[in-house]
Design an enzyme around this catalytic site. Structure first.
Site, PDB file in Angstrom:
ATOM      1  N   TYR A 139      32.674  -0.216  -0.692  1.00 48.01           N
ATOM      2  CA  TYR A 139      34.101  -0.321  -0.984  1.00 48.01           C
ATOM      3  C   TYR A 139      34.582   1.013  -1.522  1.00 48.01           C
ATOM      4  O   TYR A 139      33.921   1.616  -2.368  1.00 48.01           O
ATOM      5  CB  TYR A 139      34.337  -1.430  -2.019  1.00 48.01           C
ATOM      6  CG  TYR A 139      35.775  -1.591  -2.480  1.00 48.01           C
ATOM      7  CD1 TYR A 139      36.750  -2.073  -1.610  1.00 48.01           C
ATOM      8  CD2 TYR A 139      36.144  -1.276  -3.790  1.00 48.01           C
ATOM      9  CE1 TYR A 139      38.062  -2.234  -2.037  1.00 48.01           C
ATOM     10  CE2 TYR A 139      37.461  -1.451  -4.218  1.00 48.01           C
ATOM     11  CZ  TYR A 139      38.414  -1.921  -3.343  1.00 48.01           C
ATOM     12  OH  TYR A 139      39.722  -2.090  -3.769  1.00 48.01           O
ATOM     13  N   ASP A 176      31.209   8.656  -2.656  1.00 49.88           N
ATOM     14  CA  ASP A 176      32.070   7.897  -3.549  1.00 49.88           C
ATOM     15  C   ASP A 176      31.239   7.503  -4.759  1.00 49.88           C
ATOM     16  O   ASP A 176      30.468   6.546  -4.728  1.00 49.88           O
ATOM     17  CB  ASP A 176      32.625   6.662  -2.831  1.00 49.88           C
ATOM     18  CG  ASP A 176      33.583   5.885  -3.718  1.00 49.88           C
ATOM     19  OD1 ASP A 176      33.594   6.147  -4.945  1.00 49.88           O
ATOM     20  OD2 ASP A 176      34.315   5.018  -3.198  1.00 49.88           O
ATOM     21  N   LYS A 232      36.289   5.319 -12.945  1.00 53.14           N
ATOM     22  CA  LYS A 232      35.625   4.476 -13.952  1.00 53.14           C
ATOM     23  C   LYS A 232      35.197   5.253 -15.206  1.00 53.14           C
ATOM     24  O   LYS A 232      36.021   5.520 -16.060  1.00 53.14           O
ATOM     25  CB  LYS A 232      34.471   3.714 -13.300  1.00 53.14           C
ATOM     26  CG  LYS A 232      35.011   2.780 -12.173  1.00 53.14           C
ATOM     27  CD  LYS A 232      34.010   1.743 -11.758  1.00 53.14           C
ATOM     28  CE  LYS A 232      34.427   1.035 -10.477  1.00 53.14           C
ATOM     29  NZ  LYS A 232      35.156  -0.200 -10.646  1.00 53.14           N
TER      30      LYS A 232
HETATM   31  N1  PMP Z   1      35.152   3.290  -4.976  1.00 48.70           N
HETATM   32  C1  PMP Z   1      34.192   2.541  -5.544  1.00 48.70           C
HETATM   33  C2  PMP Z   1      32.760   2.847  -5.240  1.00 48.70           C
HETATM   34  C3  PMP Z   1      34.536   1.495  -6.403  1.00 48.70           C
HETATM   35  O1  PMP Z   1      33.574   0.762  -6.955  1.00 48.70           O
HETATM   36  C4  PMP Z   1      35.899   1.244  -6.661  1.00 48.70           C
HETATM   37  C5  PMP Z   1      36.355   0.117  -7.574  1.00 48.70           C
HETATM   38  N2  PMP Z   1      35.463  -0.862  -7.844  1.00 48.70           N
HETATM   39  C6  PMP Z   1      36.861   2.048  -6.044  1.00 48.70           C
HETATM   40  C7  PMP Z   1      36.455   3.064  -5.213  1.00 48.70           C
HETATM   41  C8  PMP Z   1      38.325   1.827  -6.280  1.00 48.70           C
HETATM   42  O2  PMP Z   1      38.627   2.177  -7.587  1.00 48.70           O
HETATM   43  P1  PMP Z   1      39.939   1.580  -8.294  1.00 48.70           P
HETATM   44  O3  PMP Z   1      39.672   0.128  -8.487  1.00 48.70           O
HETATM   45  O4  PMP Z   1      40.026   2.352  -9.562  1.00 48.70           O
HETATM   46  O5  PMP Z   1      41.080   1.842  -7.393  1.00 48.70           O
END
Ligand code: PMP
Length: 426
Positions: free
Chosen positions: A142, A237, A265
């Site tokens: 994701y 990511d 995060k």
């Molecule tokens: N990339 C990864 C690997 C994630 O785990 C997340 C959120 N869980 C996101 C992108 C998206 O981040 P946000 O919820 O802050 O938009």
């Protein structure tokens, strides 16, 4: 009706599903989500005054625990000096310098307000810098909810995917190819066929959005080699794994460096802050230096930056990650022993302070493996744990997080609760 139930009912009148992000609604596990009233250290308290040992940590950011005094103080101090200026600040320079010092693959970075925004911008940068349109992502990973990344696999390998959300036109994801995680052959085939058109590959090097699944050394090495050979940009990511699996993130653990890194995060310590960064020759394509447009009213927000800086300062203390990893392994090992003692088909894994629990004999290596875990058992186990004051992520497809406030006694308490919880499954 208790207060959580009253609030959930009330919330559903004015907020879709009663929540501001879907997994919070407990749809997959069933029941009423606790409405959180406050949090401190390793604990959260709900609207009925019940406390839980928190293994969600706001889905990753709270690595030093909730409401750490040093972080709260930094936020209060920054807030008193003004909430937002929409102009450059010294603190954001200090923040950027700190990230650059800690992550060798980043020479420059741009701050944004969410992981979604960071991943979306990283993809635009990869396309703008290479002059190519096509990107590759992996099933089960994701990267936030930008249109071009909301794609699931098509019917066969090497086919283009389908939108995984209504409202995403098929045209928009026409350039996104979806492959199986940890499958080197598919990668070789994709690059063999379309290498000169691929702008970049985006991957969670340690996947945390299909439960916890490690990217294999061979997979990440193959990715690195293919991207380099074909002039595509490798986008890690690390929104979840960054400053989480190690101080240097997955890149430190695997020794593989990405061309573009997406962060979120932990770097915001619980405030809306995320970033994407790369070498200078890649970042020079970003506006105002180059033609790839990217902007934000609240980007580099001074309160968020102060929160992130205070958090980064704490996690750089000697031994911080060693202790966290030890506690997280203690948790994974303890859960596995407890399950084994009760004959429950279960496994667990830990990478740094991320962990996965699986109702399956072995640790999964792909999205397909994860889908074979017993979801019904997870859902019952989840409620067994919640009833015993342990707050796990309310979905079998999420990784868990340990903070520096989870001491050995608390980990032992979680394992004891799980022992009873496993009994409760019988
Ligand atoms: N990339 C990864 C690997 C994630 O785990 C997340 C959120 N869980 C996101 C992108 C998206 O981040 P946000 O919820 O802050 O938009």
């Amino acid at each position: 009706m208790n207060r959580n139930e009253q609030l959930f009912e009330r919330a559903q009148r004015t907020i879709p599903g009663g929540v501001n992000s879907p997994v919070r609604a407990f749809r997959s596990v069933g029941g009423t989500p606790p409405f959180i009233a406050r949090a401190r250290g390793a604990h959260v308290w709900d609207a009925d005054g019940r406390s839980y040992i928190d293994l969600v940590g706001s889905w990753g950011p709270m690595i030093v625990g909730h409401a750490h005094p040093a972080v709260v103080k930094a936020v209060q101090t920054a807030a008193a000096d003004g909430l937002s200026f929409g102009a450059p600040t010294e603190a954001e320079v200090e923040f950027a310098e700190r990230i650059v010092r800690l992550l060798p693959s980043i020479e420059q970075l741009r701050l944004v307000s969410s992981g979604t925004e960071a991943a979306m911008s990283a993809i635009r940068l990869a396309r703008g810098a290479t002059g190519r349109d096509r990107i590759i992502k992996f099933e089960g990973c994701y990267h936030g909810h930008a249109d071009s990344l909301l794609v699931k696999a098509g019917s066969g390998a090497l086919t283009f995917g389908h939108p995984s959300s209504a409202g995403v036109p098929a045209d928009v994801i026409r350039h996104t190819m979806v492959l199986d995680y940890n499958d080197c052959q598919q990668l070789e085939d994709a690059f063999g066929r379309d290498g000169s058109q691929i702008a970049g590959v985006i991957v969670e090097p340690v996947a945390g959005n299909m439960n916890l699944v490690r990217g294999s050394a061979e997979f990440l090495r193959t990715l690195r080699e293919l991207c380099t050979r074909h002039g595509a940009l490798l986008v890690f990511d690390e929104v979840m794994s960054g400053f989480r699996v190690a101080l240097g993130g997955a890149q430190e653990l695997t020794g593989i460096e990405a061309d573009i890194v997406v962060l979120g995060k932990v770097i915001g310590g619980g405030m809306p802050l995320a970033a994407f960064g790369a070498r200078r020759d890649v970042m020079r394509h970003i506006a105002p230096l180059g033609p790839v447009y990217q902007a934000g009213t609240l980007s580099g927000n001074p309160v968020a930056v102060a929160c992130g800086l205070a958090t980064l300062e704490l996690i750089e203390r000697p031994g911080f990650y060693e202790t966290l990893a030890r506690r997280t392994s203690q948790l994974a090992d303890g859960l596995m022993q407890a399950a084994r003692a009760r004959g429950v088909a279960f496994s667990a894994d830990a990478v740094g302070s991320m962990f996965g629990i699986y109702f399956s004999e072995r640790v999964p290596a792909s999205y397909r493996d994860v889908m074979q875990c017993d979801r019904d058992r997870f859902n019952r186990f989840f409620h067994q744990m919640l009833a015993r004051g342990v707050y796990l992520a309310p979905s079998a497809f999420e990784a868990g997080f340990v903070s520096s406030e989870h001491d050995e006694a608390l980990i032992a308490q979680v394992v004891a609760a799980a022992s009873d919880g496993f009994d409760g499954l019988a």
